[in-house]
Scaffold this active site. Structure first.
Site, PDB file in Angstrom:
ATOM      1  N   THR A 194       0.844  -1.201   0.000  1.00 32.36           N
ATOM      2  CA  THR A 194       0.000   0.000   0.000  1.00 32.36           C
ATOM      3  C   THR A 194       0.880   1.251   0.000  1.00 32.36           C
ATOM      4  OG1 THR A 194      -1.715  -1.159   1.213  1.00 32.36           O
ATOM      5  CG2 THR A 194      -1.673   1.233   1.468  1.00 32.36           C
ATOM      6  N   ARG A 222     -13.646  -8.235  -0.580  1.00 33.52           N
ATOM      7  CA  ARG A 222     -12.936  -7.815   0.635  1.00 33.52           C
ATOM      8  C   ARG A 222     -12.359  -6.388   0.486  1.00 33.52           C
ATOM      9  NH1 ARG A 222      -7.572  -5.906   1.913  1.00 33.52           N
ATOM     10  NH2 ARG A 222      -7.182  -6.400   4.093  1.00 33.52           N
ATOM     11  N   GLY A 224      -9.956  -3.533   2.685  1.00 31.64           N
ATOM     12  CA  GLY A 224      -9.091  -3.371   3.848  1.00 31.64           C
ATOM     13  C   GLY A 224      -9.268  -2.013   4.501  1.00 31.64           C
ATOM     14  N   ASP A 225      -8.226  -1.581   5.199  1.00 30.74           N
ATOM     15  CA  ASP A 225      -8.298  -0.336   5.964  1.00 30.74           C
ATOM     16  C   ASP A 225      -8.071   0.912   5.125  1.00 30.74           C
ATOM     17  OD1 ASP A 225      -5.611  -1.404   5.697  1.00 30.74           O
ATOM     18  OD2 ASP A 225      -4.954   0.305   6.905  1.00 30.74           O
ATOM     19  N   GLY A 246      -0.533  -2.191   5.950  1.00 27.55           N
ATOM     20  CA  GLY A 246      -0.408  -3.440   6.695  1.00 27.55           C
ATOM     21  C   GLY A 246      -1.646  -4.294   6.598  1.00 27.55           C
ATOM     22  N   GLY A 248      -4.930  -5.043   6.909  1.00 30.62           N
ATOM     23  CA  GLY A 248      -6.032  -4.110   7.052  1.00 30.62           C
ATOM     24  C   GLY A 248      -7.072  -4.466   8.084  1.00 30.62           C
TER      25      GLY A 248
END
Ligand code: GLY
Length: 328
Positions: A194, A222, A224-225, A246, A248
């Protein structure tokens, strides 16, 4: 088992070089992902390529700030460079989903008014970070996804490219390797890369942005963060701006980016202490990765619990540095 390894790893962070100095007029930090980055696993040529790519993105953002531009413009300029570079897991070079597509997520936040924009699951917008910015600037919504986000991108005149633009051979090989070895999307090298940037401009305004392809082999839509405001990205002029990289799921559960700013605002912690405390919490939960953060005083710091993180920072006092490994 990466869960165990992450819990055992110490937190690595560069010393906050700006702390003993006066507040710089502007400050910028960027990251290109965290992970098992070890010097012995990288050729000198590869290391030089990554360092040059990070320096180019840092320079692009620093130029905006040095010329008096806004923190948000600097964040966008740096991330656009990283999205166009196939070495990073964002834009061109995004990892593949289980089905062999590229689905990208991005977000931005403006610390001056806490406006934010985010997109998830887009596959034809060349610069997802620009789409996130367009969502924020439009102002009606904060978070768009999938086909609707793509339609919005078209209406805003953003650059649309065929899906093949994002499909690179080395990422396809990673997906094939993951499937052949029956590995999980959670195995360490398949879930990092990322990119992100945080900045403070001459007016004292903060901004943050994050962009990603997510995890290799991700399924079921899906997310993530990275596009989740408060998890992967947060900015508040009263405290700090944060971008994360990282695993997420843990960064969402810990509300990492918001938690760091909150500790500064409510507990009066310094930016390094707040970032280290929250990353220790992530490690305790079993997650791994890292953050970049810049305080309202322009102190730019890193904190990560992996062996390395592609990272760089610059400020108006002449700092301009790139680092990869924990010991850098
Ligand atoms: N940190 C990126 C992701 O988990 O998708």
């Amino acid at each position: 088992m990466i869960r165990t390894a992450a819990a055992l790893l110490a937190l690595f962070a560069l010393a906050p070089a700006a702390s003993a100095q006066e507040t710089p007029e502007w400050s910028l930090a960027i990251h290109g992902g965290a992970g098992t980055l070890l010097r012995e696993n990288m050729t000198p040529e590869q290391e030089a390529e990554y360092r040059a790519a990070m320096q180019a993105a840092l320079d692009a953002g620093a130029k905006v700030l040095a010329e008096g531009g806004s923190a948000m413009d600097a964040v966008e300029a740096a991330i656009v460079r990283l999205e166009d570079d196939p070495k990073f897991n964002a834009g061109r070079g995004a990892v593949f989903t289980w089905e062999g597509t590229n689905e990208m997520d991005a977000s931005v936040m403006d610390g001056s008014n806490r406006a934010a924009g985010a997109v998830a699951g887009v596959g034809t917008v060349r610069h997802p970070i620009r789409l996130a910015r367009a969502v924020m600037d439009d102002g009606r919504h904060v978070f768009l996804s999938g086909d609707g986000a793509e339609q919005f991108a078209g209406e805003k005149g953003l650059e649309i490219v065929p899906p093949e633009w994002f499909a690179t051979e080395h990422r396809r090989r990673q997906l094939e390797e993951m499937k052949a070895k029956n590995l999980s999307a959670l195995d360490v090298e398949f879930k990092f890369g990322t990119v992100g940037a945080v900045a403070r401009d001459r007016q004292g305004h903060l901004a943050a942005g994050t962009s990603t392809g997510g995890m290799t082999g991700k399924r079921w839509g899906r997310i993530g963060d990275s596009p989740v405001i408060g998890a992967g990205t947060y900015a508040d002029d009263r405290a700090c701006a944060v971008s994360a990289t990282g695993w997420g799921e843990f960064f969402i559960r810990a509300g990492v980016a918001h938690a760091i700013c909150d500790r500064m605002l409510l507990a009066g912690e310094g930016v390094q202490q707040a970032a280290d405390t929250v990353m220790a919490d992530v490690a305790q939960m079993g997650g791994d990765g890292g953050v970049i953060a810049v305080s309202k005083d322009g102190e730019a710091v890193f904190s990560f619990n992996t062996p390395g993180m592609y990272r760089a920072r610059a400020n108006s006092s002449g700092m301009s540095e790139v680092a990869i490994f924990a010991e850098d």
